[in-house]
Write a protein that holds these residues in place. Structure first.
Motif, mmCIF file in Angstrom:
data_model
loop_
_atom_site.group_PDB
_atom_site.id
_atom_site.type_symbol
_atom_site.label_atom_id
_atom_site.label_comp_id
_atom_site.label_asym_id
_atom_site.label_seq_id
_atom_site.Cartn_x
_atom_site.Cartn_y
_atom_site.Cartn_z
ATOM 1 N N GLN A 1 5.887 11.396 11.840
ATOM 2 C CA GLN A 1 6.718 10.673 10.812
ATOM 3 C C GLN A 1 6.293 9.505 9.892
ATOM 4 N N VAL A 2 5.099 8.932 10.565
ATOM 5 C CA VAL A 2 4.327 7.791 9.814
ATOM 6 C C VAL A 2 3.580 8.650 8.711
ATOM 7 N N LEU A 3 3.065 9.777 8.787
ATOM 8 C CA LEU A 3 2.206 10.511 7.864
ATOM 9 C C LEU A 3 3.334 10.897 6.553
ATOM 10 N N ALA A 4 4.448 11.457 7.061
ATOM 11 C CA ALA A 4 5.453 11.821 6.218
ATOM 12 C C ALA A 4 5.913 10.601 5.441
ATOM 13 N N ASN A 5 6.305 9.532 5.908
ATOM 14 C CA ASN A 5 6.751 8.522 5.302
ATOM 15 C C ASN A 5 5.686 7.817 4.097
ATOM 16 N N LEU A 6 4.287 7.810 4.495
ATOM 17 C CA LEU A 6 3.230 7.255 3.740
ATOM 18 C C LEU A 6 3.146 8.200 2.521
ATOM 19 N N LEU A 7 3.159 9.374 2.736
ATOM 20 C CA LEU A 7 3.164 10.464 1.795
ATOM 21 C C LEU A 7 4.299 10.474 0.927
ATOM 22 N N ALA A 8 5.458 10.556 1.274
ATOM 23 C CA ALA A 8 6.678 10.461 0.723
ATOM 24 C C ALA A 8 6.866 9.134 -0.250
ATOM 25 N N ASN A 9 6.360 8.123 0.216
ATOM 26 C CA ASN A 9 6.424 6.885 -0.545
ATOM 27 C C ASN A 9 5.491 6.856 -1.578
ATOM 28 N N ALA A 10 4.247 7.614 -1.368
ATOM 29 C CA ALA A 10 3.415 7.834 -2.645
ATOM 30 C C ALA A 10 3.875 8.782 -3.764
ATOM 31 N N HIS B 1 -4.415 6.766 -0.308
ATOM 32 C CA HIS B 1 -4.485 6.180 -1.644
ATOM 33 C C HIS B 1 -4.167 6.628 -2.936
ATOM 34 N N ASP B 2 -3.656 5.902 -3.863
ATOM 35 C CA ASP B 2 -3.014 6.573 -4.894
ATOM 36 C C ASP B 2 -3.450 5.662 -6.263
ATOM 37 N N ASP B 3 -3.509 6.381 -7.645
ATOM 38 C CA ASP B 3 -3.962 5.524 -8.589
ATOM 39 C C ASP B 3 -2.646 5.282 -9.415
ATOM 40 N N GLY B 4 -1.533 5.048 -8.891
ATOM 41 C CA GLY B 4 -0.356 4.933 -9.521
ATOM 42 C C GLY B 4 -0.281 3.550 -10.144
ATOM 43 N N PRO B 5 1.025 3.115 -10.499
ATOM 44 C CA PRO B 5 1.039 1.601 -11.089
ATOM 45 C C PRO B 5 0.891 0.672 -10.088
ATOM 46 N N GLY B 6 1.113 0.854 -8.819
ATOM 47 C CA GLY B 6 0.852 -0.280 -7.702
ATOM 48 C C GLY B 6 2.214 -0.930 -7.471
ATOM 49 N N GLU C 1 2.864 -0.250 15.176
ATOM 50 C CA GLU C 1 2.817 -1.183 16.258
ATOM 51 C C GLU C 1 3.114 -0.963 17.750
ATOM 52 N N ALA C 2 3.951 0.158 17.847
ATOM 53 C CA ALA C 2 4.233 0.567 19.297
ATOM 54 C C ALA C 2 3.010 1.249 19.787
ATOM 55 N N HIS C 3 2.322 1.604 19.040
ATOM 56 C CA HIS C 3 0.962 2.478 19.251
ATOM 57 C C HIS C 3 -0.168 1.426 19.422
ATOM 58 N N GLU C 4 0.076 0.166 19.332
ATOM 59 C CA GLU C 4 -0.781 -0.997 19.367
ATOM 60 C C GLU C 4 -1.896 -0.618 18.093
ATOM 61 N N GLY C 5 -1.380 -0.411 17.249
ATOM 62 C CA GLY C 5 -2.366 -0.308 16.100
ATOM 63 C C GLY C 5 -1.876 -1.375 15.045
ATOM 64 N N SER C 6 -2.258 -1.059 13.589
ATOM 65 C CA SER C 6 -2.154 -1.894 12.593
ATOM 66 C C SER C 6 -2.156 -1.323 11.418
ATOM 67 N N VAL C 7 -1.364 -1.548 10.453
ATOM 68 C CA VAL C 7 -1.216 -1.046 9.032
ATOM 69 C C VAL C 7 -1.190 -2.217 7.999
ATOM 70 N N GLU C 8 -2.001 -2.004 6.947
ATOM 71 C CA GLU C 8 -2.269 -2.909 5.876
ATOM 72 C C GLU C 8 -1.936 -2.480 4.550
ATOM 73 N N LEU C 9 -1.747 -3.133 3.622
ATOM 74 C CA LEU C 9 -1.518 -2.618 2.176
ATOM 75 C C LEU C 9 -2.456 -3.338 1.251
ATOM 76 N N ALA C 10 -3.311 -2.686 0.142
ATOM 77 C CA ALA C 10 -3.990 -3.386 -0.755
ATOM 78 C C ALA C 10 -3.372 -2.593 -2.029
ATOM 79 N N SER C 11 -3.071 -3.663 -2.954
ATOM 80 C CA SER C 11 -2.457 -2.754 -4.172
ATOM 81 C C SER C 11 -2.728 -3.710 -5.284
ATOM 82 N N GLU C 12 -2.963 -3.055 -6.348
ATOM 83 C CA GLU C 12 -3.207 -3.525 -7.652
ATOM 84 C C GLU C 12 -2.925 -2.543 -8.773
ATOM 85 N N PRO C 13 -2.617 -2.883 -9.836
ATOM 86 C CA PRO C 13 -2.415 -1.813 -11.017
ATOM 87 C C PRO C 13 -3.556 -0.806 -10.919
#
Length: 487
Positions: free
Chosen positions: A382-391, A417-422, A463-475
């Motif tokens: 579900q994590v992978l599906a949501n990230l790809l659907a977001n992109a 990673h995507d090269d979209g508008p950010g 977080e439930a898997h004791e991991g972390s998620v980060e965002l780095a974005s620019e145009p």
């Protein structure tokens, strides 16, 4: 040219108080020592001037005889009666030294062989014949205290005593004062540091408690604050600070307790509402689909309405499922902990995304060996599906989306990673919060829009898997990075 290095400043209050105490004591010691040295030097010089006045000019007066009077053996002698060792005498006529003599230690007679340089003679000639003491430096005899008086023959008679005893006494006082004051500074520094440390113990306890509070996760959940600071002396400044800090901790604890209770009530409400809504939403969807299957003639408007009811009920069902999942994750329900082939999940998720978004360019960057992590396969998918659907939903057609998976030193790193508008700058701080939506250009054929729960589910599952998620974005460059433990 390099700037001079500044001395390090004490950072703690204890160090500042100790340094300030030592500096004040050093200034006081320096002032006392300077006053004592100046006073002693003046007193001894005054005593030397009195001795000079008592000596009189008998010694240089005996030089007025030309040649000086001789004894019965024919040797030249000067009048050295009642003259102290080191007494210097000289006779000047027309600004030139005609006679000079020095009474040396252990020799009652005067030594006429006193080496005076031309500079010494000029300094002697410049002395005013006023009968007052003056200090003069003679190259062969060092510093002298001298008196110049007018003689009977139009000459100038000079008598002087050495300043060496005065200077030796003053220097000895300086050494003794330096040693004594130095020891006093060391002892006072050590004792002052111990005293300041003992006096600031309550403040140290306040600082330690504040440090423990600052390390607590206060953002959400139940928080157990550390014990209060014991107040030993409520009348002192430190005691008042400790008491005020304890009262503040009490207010913070009360506010956190009320907030936690409100969060728990909200979680229970969301979980109960989501659970209760699943059945009627599914029923509405089922009736709409059943009506669409009716074999008889149905007006186009009714068909369109039934289709919208089925689509919206399906969307509402997904939202209810997401809310129920978030409520369960917030409640701390454990997930499955089984080995999950993350490489296989990435391949399947990208395949599904490529089918859902053919207008995008999908790229994979996978390691040669499979990457396995312990966790819940369904939730990670579900994590992978949501990230790809977001992109896919938040970037225009033609955008390249690259999914990278890597592993090393006990950590699996997944990035999308995507090269979209950010992501807009004002949305980035709360991008993982619930119901956060950014208005981007979407695909023209995208129907409706998300509820803003996709990335919040990503953050909660990671977080439930004791991991972390980060965002780095620019145009032109947006990257979501997920880190999971492989141990």
């Amino acid at each position: 040219m390099r700037a001079p290095r500044r001395l390090p400043r004490p950072r703690t209050l204890r160090a500042r108080l100790t340094v300030g105490l030592v500096v004040l004591l050093a200034v006081s010691c320096a002032a006392v020592g300077l006053a004592a040295v100046v006073e002693l030097n003046g007193f001894l010089t005054q005593r030397l001037d009195e001795q000079l006045a008592q000596v009189g000019t008998r010694f240089p007066e005996s030089m007025e005889h030309d040649p000086p009077r001789t004894d019965h053996d024919g040797d030249e002698h000067l009048d050295t009666r009642r003259q102290a060792t080191g007494t210097f005498g000289a006779r000047l006529l027309d600004g030139k030294v005609t006679h000079k003599g020095l009474i040396r230690s252990g020799d009652p007679s005067a030594d006429l062989n006193v080496d005076l340089t031309a500079g010494d003679q000029r300094r002697l000639a410049r002395l005013p014949a006023d009968g007052r003491p003056h200090t003069i430096q003679l190259s062969a005899l060092h510093d002298y205290r001298v008196i110049a008086s007018s003689g009977r023959d139009g000459d100038v008679l000079i008598v002087g005593l050495p300043l060496e005893p005065v200077e030796a006494t003053v220097h000895r006082l300086e050494r003794v004062a330096g040693i004594v004051f130095g020891l006093a500074l060391v002892v006072t520094g050590v004792a002052g540091a111990l005293w300041v440390r003992w006096s600031l113990r309550p403040l140290s306890r306040v600082a330690a408690t504040a440090t423990r509070v600052s390390e607590l996760p206060l953002a959400s959940g139940e928080v157990a604050l550390p014990p209060r600071v014991p107040v030993s002396d409520p009348g002192s400044e430190v005691g008042r600070v400790a008491a005020a800090f304890d009262r503040m901790l009490g207010h913070v604890e009360g506010a956190l307790t009320k907030r936690h209770a409100s969060e728990e009530r909200l979680r229970r409400f969301a979980a109960d509402a989501s659970h209760e809504l699943r059945t009627p939403v599914a029923s509405v969807r089922g009736h709409a689909e059943l009506a669409l299957l009716h074999p008889g003639p149905v007006p186009a408007e009714v068909t369109r309405a039934l289709e919208r009811i089925a689509a919206e009920s399906s969307r509402m069902g997904e939202m209810v499922d997401d809310l129920l999942l978030l409520a369960r994750l917030d409640a701390g329900r454990p997930l499955e902990r089984r080995p999950v082939d993350l490489t296989r999940l990435v391949l399947d998720a990208v395949t599904d995304a490529r089918a859902a978004g053919p207008g995008h360019r999908w790229t994979l960057d996978l390691p040669e060996e499979p990457v396995t992590v312990p966790g819940d396969a369904h939730r990670l998918q579900q994590v992978l599906a949501n990230l790809l659907a977001n992109a896919r939903l938040h970037t225009p057609d033609g955008t390249e989306v690259t999914v990278t998976l890597a592993a090393g030193e006990g950590t699996a790193v997944l990035s999308v990673h995507d090269d979209g508008p950010g992501v807009p700058e004002d949305v980035r701080p709360g991008v993982f919060e619930r119901f956060t939506r950014a208005e981007h250009r979407r695909r023209p054929d995208a129907s409706g829009g998300g509820a803003g729960l996709g990335l919040s589910i990503v953050a909660a599952v990671v977080e439930a898997h004791e991991g972390s998620v980060e965002l780095a974005s620019e145009p032109g460059s947006t990257t979501f990075t997920v880190r999971l433990s492989t141990g």
